[in-house]
Design a protein around this motif. Sequence first.
Motif, PDB file in Angstrom:
ATOM      1  N   GLU A  98     -67.151 -28.407 -24.271  1.00  0.00           N
ATOM      2  CA  GLU A  98     -66.805 -29.574 -25.445  1.00  0.00           C
ATOM      3  C   GLU A  98     -66.828 -30.839 -24.755  1.00  0.00           C
ATOM      4  N   ARG A  99     -66.256 -31.138 -23.818  1.00  0.00           N
ATOM      5  CA  ARG A  99     -65.872 -32.108 -23.368  1.00  0.00           C
ATOM      6  C   ARG A  99     -67.512 -32.863 -22.882  1.00  0.00           C
ATOM      7  N   ALA A 100     -68.262 -32.004 -22.437  1.00  0.00           N
ATOM      8  CA  ALA A 100     -69.634 -32.450 -21.818  1.00  0.00           C
ATOM      9  C   ALA A 100     -70.345 -33.209 -23.212  1.00  0.00           C
ATOM     10  N   LEU A 101     -70.188 -32.504 -24.376  1.00  0.00           N
ATOM     11  CA  LEU A 101     -70.960 -32.754 -25.450  1.00  0.00           C
ATOM     12  C   LEU A 101     -70.286 -33.572 -26.565  1.00  0.00           C
ATOM     13  N   GLY A 102     -69.147 -33.811 -26.260  1.00  0.00           N
ATOM     14  CA  GLY A 102     -68.515 -34.755 -26.855  1.00  0.00           C
ATOM     15  C   GLY A 102     -67.798 -34.124 -28.207  1.00  0.00           C
ATOM     16  N   VAL A 103     -67.817 -33.000 -28.271  1.00  0.00           N
ATOM     17  CA  VAL A 103     -67.312 -32.403 -29.835  1.00  0.00           C
ATOM     18  C   VAL A 103     -66.058 -31.307 -29.571  1.00  0.00           C
ATOM     19  N   GLU A 104     -65.350 -31.127 -30.806  1.00  0.00           N
ATOM     20  CA  GLU A 104     -64.521 -30.230 -30.743  1.00  0.00           C
ATOM     21  C   GLU A 104     -64.686 -29.032 -31.602  1.00  0.00           C
ATOM     22  N   VAL A 105     -64.875 -27.569 -31.357  1.00  0.00           N
ATOM     23  CA  VAL A 105     -65.468 -26.774 -32.277  1.00  0.00           C
ATOM     24  C   VAL A 105     -64.485 -25.765 -32.661  1.00  0.00           C
ATOM     25  N   ALA A 106     -64.062 -25.552 -33.853  1.00  0.00           N
ATOM     26  CA  ALA A 106     -63.242 -24.462 -34.351  1.00  0.00           C
ATOM     27  C   ALA A 106     -64.115 -23.058 -34.666  1.00  0.00           C
ATOM     28  N   LEU A 107     -63.640 -21.945 -33.945  1.00  0.00           N
ATOM     29  CA  LEU A 107     -64.675 -20.720 -33.997  1.00  0.00           C
ATOM     30  C   LEU A 107     -63.780 -19.619 -34.180  1.00  0.00           C
ATOM     31  N   SER A 108     -64.607 -18.663 -34.962  1.00  0.00           N
ATOM     32  CA  SER A 108     -63.972 -17.315 -35.353  1.00  0.00           C
ATOM     33  C   SER A 108     -65.048 -16.261 -35.379  1.00  0.00           C
ATOM     34  N   ILE A 109     -64.690 -15.284 -34.762  1.00  0.00           N
ATOM     35  CA  ILE A 109     -65.655 -14.029 -34.578  1.00  0.00           C
ATOM     36  C   ILE A 109     -64.938 -12.958 -35.079  1.00  0.00           C
ATOM     37  N   SER A 110     -65.774 -12.001 -35.626  1.00  0.00           N
ATOM     38  CA  SER A 110     -65.232 -10.578 -35.981  1.00  0.00           C
ATOM     39  C   SER A 110     -66.264  -9.774 -35.802  1.00  0.00           C
ATOM     40  N   HIS A 111     -65.923  -8.385 -35.480  1.00  0.00           N
ATOM     41  CA  HIS A 111     -67.087  -7.356 -35.437  1.00  0.00           C
ATOM     42  C   HIS A 111     -66.406  -5.973 -35.954  1.00  0.00           C
ATOM     43  N   ALA A 112     -67.339  -5.027 -36.427  1.00  0.00           N
ATOM     44  CA  ALA A 112     -66.803  -3.947 -36.689  1.00  0.00           C
ATOM     45  C   ALA A 112     -68.206  -2.846 -36.826  1.00  0.00           C
ATOM     46  N   ASP A 113     -67.996  -2.003 -36.213  1.00  0.00           N
ATOM     47  CA  ASP A 113     -69.002  -0.832 -36.471  1.00  0.00           C
ATOM     48  C   ASP A 113     -70.434  -1.374 -36.411  1.00  0.00           C
ATOM     49  N   GLY A 114     -70.793  -1.891 -35.144  1.00  0.00           N
ATOM     50  CA  GLY A 114     -72.275  -2.583 -35.080  1.00  0.00           C
ATOM     51  C   GLY A 114     -72.346  -3.890 -35.879  1.00  0.00           C
ATOM     52  N   ASN A 115     -71.475  -4.513 -36.536  1.00  0.00           N
ATOM     53  CA  ASN A 115     -71.902  -5.613 -37.385  1.00  0.00           C
ATOM     54  C   ASN A 115     -70.860  -6.783 -36.745  1.00  0.00           C
ATOM     55  N   ALA A 116     -71.531  -7.955 -36.659  1.00  0.00           N
ATOM     56  CA  ALA A 116     -70.847  -9.157 -36.323  1.00  0.00           C
ATOM     57  C   ALA A 116     -70.856 -10.316 -37.027  1.00  0.00           C
ATOM     58  N   VAL A 117     -70.054 -11.077 -37.149  1.00  0.00           N
ATOM     59  CA  VAL A 117     -70.112 -12.306 -38.113  1.00  0.00           C
ATOM     60  C   VAL A 117     -69.085 -13.290 -37.143  1.00  0.00           C
ATOM     61  N   ALA A 118     -69.528 -14.786 -37.332  1.00  0.00           N
ATOM     62  CA  ALA A 118     -68.922 -15.849 -36.635  1.00  0.00           C
ATOM     63  C   ALA A 118     -68.983 -16.972 -37.671  1.00  0.00           C
ATOM     64  N   VAL A 119     -68.017 -17.908 -37.700  1.00  0.00           N
ATOM     65  CA  VAL A 119     -68.014 -19.254 -38.288  1.00  0.00           C
ATOM     66  C   VAL A 119     -67.900 -20.192 -37.347  1.00  0.00           C
ATOM     67  N   ALA A 120     -68.359 -21.393 -37.346  1.00  0.00           N
ATOM     68  CA  ALA A 120     -67.887 -22.667 -36.561  1.00  0.00           C
ATOM     69  C   ALA A 120     -67.767 -23.815 -37.353  1.00  0.00           C
ATOM     70  N   ALA A 121     -67.005 -24.676 -37.184  1.00  0.00           N
ATOM     71  CA  ALA A 121     -66.672 -25.930 -37.931  1.00  0.00           C
ATOM     72  C   ALA A 121     -66.017 -26.976 -37.001  1.00  0.00           C
ATOM     73  N   ALA A 122     -66.032 -27.884 -37.381  1.00  0.00           N
ATOM     74  CA  ALA A 122     -65.249 -29.248 -36.711  1.00  0.00           C
ATOM     75  C   ALA A 122     -63.894 -28.785 -36.654  1.00  0.00           C
ATOM     76  N   ARG A 123     -63.092 -29.167 -35.383  1.00  0.00           N
ATOM     77  CA  ARG A 123     -61.731 -28.762 -35.236  1.00  0.00           C
ATOM     78  C   ARG A 123     -61.047 -30.117 -35.058  1.00  0.00           C
ATOM     79  N   GLU A 124     -60.883 -30.693 -36.130  1.00  0.00           N
ATOM     80  CA  GLU A 124     -60.335 -32.044 -36.295  1.00  0.00           C
ATOM     81  C   GLU A 124     -58.709 -31.782 -36.602  1.00  0.00           C
ATOM     82  N   GLY A 125     -57.919 -32.451 -35.772  1.00  0.00           N
ATOM     83  CA  GLY A 125     -56.410 -32.419 -35.913  1.00  0.00           C
ATOM     84  C   GLY A 125     -55.934 -30.976 -35.790  1.00  0.00           C
ATOM     85  N   GLY A 126     -56.626 -30.325 -34.831  1.00  0.00           N
ATOM     86  CA  GLY A 126     -55.963 -28.871 -34.416  1.00  0.00           C
ATOM     87  C   GLY A 126     -56.595 -27.798 -35.517  1.00  0.00           C
ATOM     88  N   ARG A 127     -57.317 -28.256 -36.416  1.00  0.00           N
ATOM     89  CA  ARG A 127     -57.519 -27.343 -37.449  1.00  0.00           C
ATOM     90  C   ARG A 127     -58.401 -26.236 -37.036  1.00  0.00           C
TER      91      ARG A 127
END
Length: 178
Positions: A98-127
Motif C-alpha cells: 500500500e505504501r509503495a503504491l500510495g493507496v489504502e485498499v479495503a478488501l474482503s474474501i469469501s469462499h465455499a465449496d470450490g467457489n470464491a468471491v472478493a471485493v475491493a474498495a478505497a479504505r478511507e477513514g478506516g472504512r
Amino acid sequence: PYHYSSYDEETEVAPSETDEGSWPQILAALILNRRERTAYSVMAGSEAHRRDWLLGRLVAKDAVRLFLAEQHGLEVPAADLEIALDESGRPRLDEEVERALGVEVALSISHADGNAVAVAAAREGGRSIGVDLERLDDQHRDLAISVFGPDERELLDAVNGRQSEWVLRLWCAKEAAA
C-alpha cells in the motif's frame, strides 16, 4: 465504487491429462509472491481447504488489480500484490505494498465449496468492506433460531415461501458486516 472478482466451479481450470495435480502449483507460481508461496506450501488442512485459500487469493488479487487500474491507473501483476492479514485476522493488502503504491485498499474474501468471491474498495477513514458466500441448501435451516434476534426472526416470519433463501441472505449480510 468497489470492484469484485469471483471464481466458481463452472470456470474451473482443467487439470492436464498427464498431470492431474499440477494446476494448483502452476496457479500458485503465477499469482503468489515468495511469502505467500511459502505459506501455501506448508499449509495444513485438506486439499479442499488449500484450494479454497488459493482461489480466495486469486479473486482477491483480481479485485484489487481491477480497483487499482480503474481508480488509480495502476497496472500491477498479481504476484506483486501480497494479501496479508490484519490484527483481527481479516485479509488486507500488505502495508508495504500500500505504501509503495500510495493507496489504502479495503478488501474482503469469501469462499465455499470450490467457489470464491472478493471485493475491493478505497479504505478511507478506516472504512472496511465485507462479502460472504454460502451454498443455498438445508444446512442453514436452524440459523433463524440460533443466531438471529427477535426482530430478525420476525422479519423472516413475514417472508412467504423461500424462507431458506432469506435465512441465508440475512446470514450472509451479517457475516459480511462482521
